[in-house]
Design an enzyme around this catalytic site. Sequence first.
Site, short mmCIF file in Angstrom:
data_model
loop_
_atom_site.label_atom_id
_atom_site.label_comp_id
_atom_site.label_asym_id
_atom_site.label_seq_id
_atom_site.Cartn_x
_atom_site.Cartn_y
_atom_site.Cartn_z
N ASP A 53 6.26 88.39 -49.91
CA ASP A 53 5.82 88.68 -51.27
C ASP A 53 6.67 89.73 -51.97
O ASP A 53 6.78 89.73 -53.19
CB ASP A 53 4.34 89.07 -51.31
CG ASP A 53 3.96 90.10 -50.26
OD1 ASP A 53 4.85 90.66 -49.61
OD2 ASP A 53 2.75 90.33 -50.10
N ASP B 270 2.13 100.23 -45.19
CA ASP B 270 1.02 99.45 -44.66
C ASP B 270 0.69 99.78 -43.21
O ASP B 270 -0.46 99.70 -42.80
CB ASP B 270 1.32 97.95 -44.76
CG ASP B 270 1.49 97.51 -46.21
OD1 ASP B 270 0.86 98.12 -47.08
OD2 ASP B 270 2.27 96.57 -46.45
#
Length: 770
Positions: free
Chosen positions: A78, A491
């Site tokens: 992404d 993340d």
Amino acid sequence: MTEDSKRFEAAARLRRRTVLTSATAAIMGGAIGVGPGPAQAAPPETYWFRNVEIGGGGFVPGIVFNEGQRDIVYARTDIGGAYRWSQWRARWEPMLDFVGPDQWGHTGVAALAADPVETSRVYAAVGTYTNFWDPRNGAILRSQDFGRTWETAELPFKLGGNMPGRGIGERLAVDPNRNRILYLAAPSGNGLWRSADYGASWAEVDSFPNPGDYVPEPDADPNSPGAQRIGLLWVVFDQSSGRRGETSRDIYVGVGDKENSVYRSTDAGATWERLPGQPTGFLPHRAVFDHVGGYLYMATTDGAGPNDGAAGDVWRFESASGEWTNVSPVPSSSEENAWGYSGLTIDRQNPGTLMVTTQVQWWPDCNIFRTTDGGATWTRAWDWGDGLNRSFRYTMDITEVPWLDWGLDPEPPETRPKLGWWMESMAIDPFDSDRMMYGTGATIYGSTDLTAWDSDDQITIRPMIRGLEETAVVELMSPPEGAPLFSGLGDLGGFRHERIDAIPAAMYPAPQMSPVTTLDYAELAPALILRVGRGDTYLAISTDGGENWTAGTAPEGSTGPGRNGAGAAISATGDRILFAPDGAPVGYSTDAGATWTASTGIPEGAHVESDRVDPATFYGWAQGEVYVSTDGGASFTRTATGLPTDNGDIKAVPGHEGELWICGGGSASGIWRSVDRGATFNRLDAAQDAFGIGFGKAAPGSDTPTVFTIATIDGTWGVFRSDDAGATWIRVNDDDHQYGSPSVIAGDPRVFGRYYLGTNGRGVIVADRL
């Protein structure tokens, strides 16, 4: 903070940096200070680029096997570009590292398409955001050499590789009979687009009747990601409706409209109709067409994904009769169903065999379903036994990427590692029924013994991620001894990298933070390491080089970890910590963060840094002004003004007392240097702007540390190295290695010329002189 919000925040920072890159040259004439004279840019130096091995770490929403040639496989991410699988190396190879800061949005890949006829051709629909965060329109990239080189066709609208609905697809498709024809299912109400010249030019299909009206969050701020229309979803062809060299007649398009979600053309795209009798109430995330049986299969869910989806069904449409059949493993009408379906794939060797994933099923885990009879019956990857016990048709081997267990050992029925989450892409190899891959929110998993499933044997699922790196890097640190690199990631929190060529065994142990935003070590006692980030605590200290950590506290009223890369600092001897958290005044601690005393004379939210030699000296930088403390952070005095105001870095030079460098944007953008503890600064005239700075091992025969920066120098953007304190600069990257818009850099104090580059989605790059 969700994964989405962290990435959106990072993209906003990159957008601002990109704007500054193109705008600051015009305002440099007003910069204050006396420069050391014009710097000279030397010819570029040849470098070798590779990834610091992490092993994934982000969302893989698309995996595409070429159906015309064995072992050609592509994956899209992404925010981190696209990859091609190298069968002989058994690893992924990046294809979009050439993308630079002027087109950073092209690292978000909204769709991929592989040409099954001329199999060296591959296409990527690129663009990261459809809202204001990405200032550029999307584009179609086309390659005739398996993605080694690319040509670009600009589009008149944006694409959303990192928007809600990014796991839907594929939005880009090649006609398998007449491969010069491609279709693009566009987001944001932009309709259906067609190319008849291998993707070189595009025109809207005016006859297509429905651009899609579904908005994930209709009541949200109009500028937010959730307020954007997801538009059209996918394009699939019925290959049997044409012959080689002739346009396929039957084309199906998925639409972001819960009442009118599937349209078909039976005249090669000239006219379109809503398929009669179609199911309603859900969005079709994925679709495949069985060219042998004449069936369209769809996996549906009730949200755009990837983070939502609480119900859904799997449907089969028989093209000959027009009959729809609900073939869901567990239909949405069942009380058991609490998930949507996605990740749909078909075995081209045995077209009655399909697999589908639960897109989001947080507890106890997502599931995978498999049918060998066209959806009449299904078996599950796992099923419930007695009580909270589960039975499994698989075992998971994460030996290659051991951190995928997240360092957790939960009570049953949960297990670690998880089968996955955000499981929107699954693909069975069209040439090998035993090979399958699927993407998750953290990695690519796969199996090479898939058909054992049908004999009630356990298959083995392993990471198939090596070479594909998709972490958003917030901070990097390379101390002079111990582990060569520490990373702060958006993340995963980050890693202590004992080797840069080996995937780490585990993320940072407790206290866990995500993201880790600041790392620092005591220059004169490097085993003392400070880690700052967002979690149950904002701060942790290690006394053994990062192997073990002790949680500290934060100043009263703190709401966050402060500035990325400069929210806290540890003194040269490690006896004091300075912390500039969000929501509270700057404070200092003399007991490893157990208690705090407010500093005076420094504004809240400043960037902070410690002198690398004098343990009593700390620095602060805020709104173009520098503040200096000579009493261990207790009090500060403003010493200099008229400096860069934002989007930059402050670093003190190892081994050089009182030497401080600042880079950034604003009216005084560029690079500034002080050799008198921040009392005065000189601007390095060659740099028009700069957004990161780091220091590495001095050149042979010199005691001046090398300086690395991400900057525009003499009109050229790149990564630069200076071996003489900024008098001359050498470009140490090239146009093939730009990595979007990197913003974090660290030199290696042990290897001359080596630097580490932090990217927004391509992980950590290590670069060495050749």
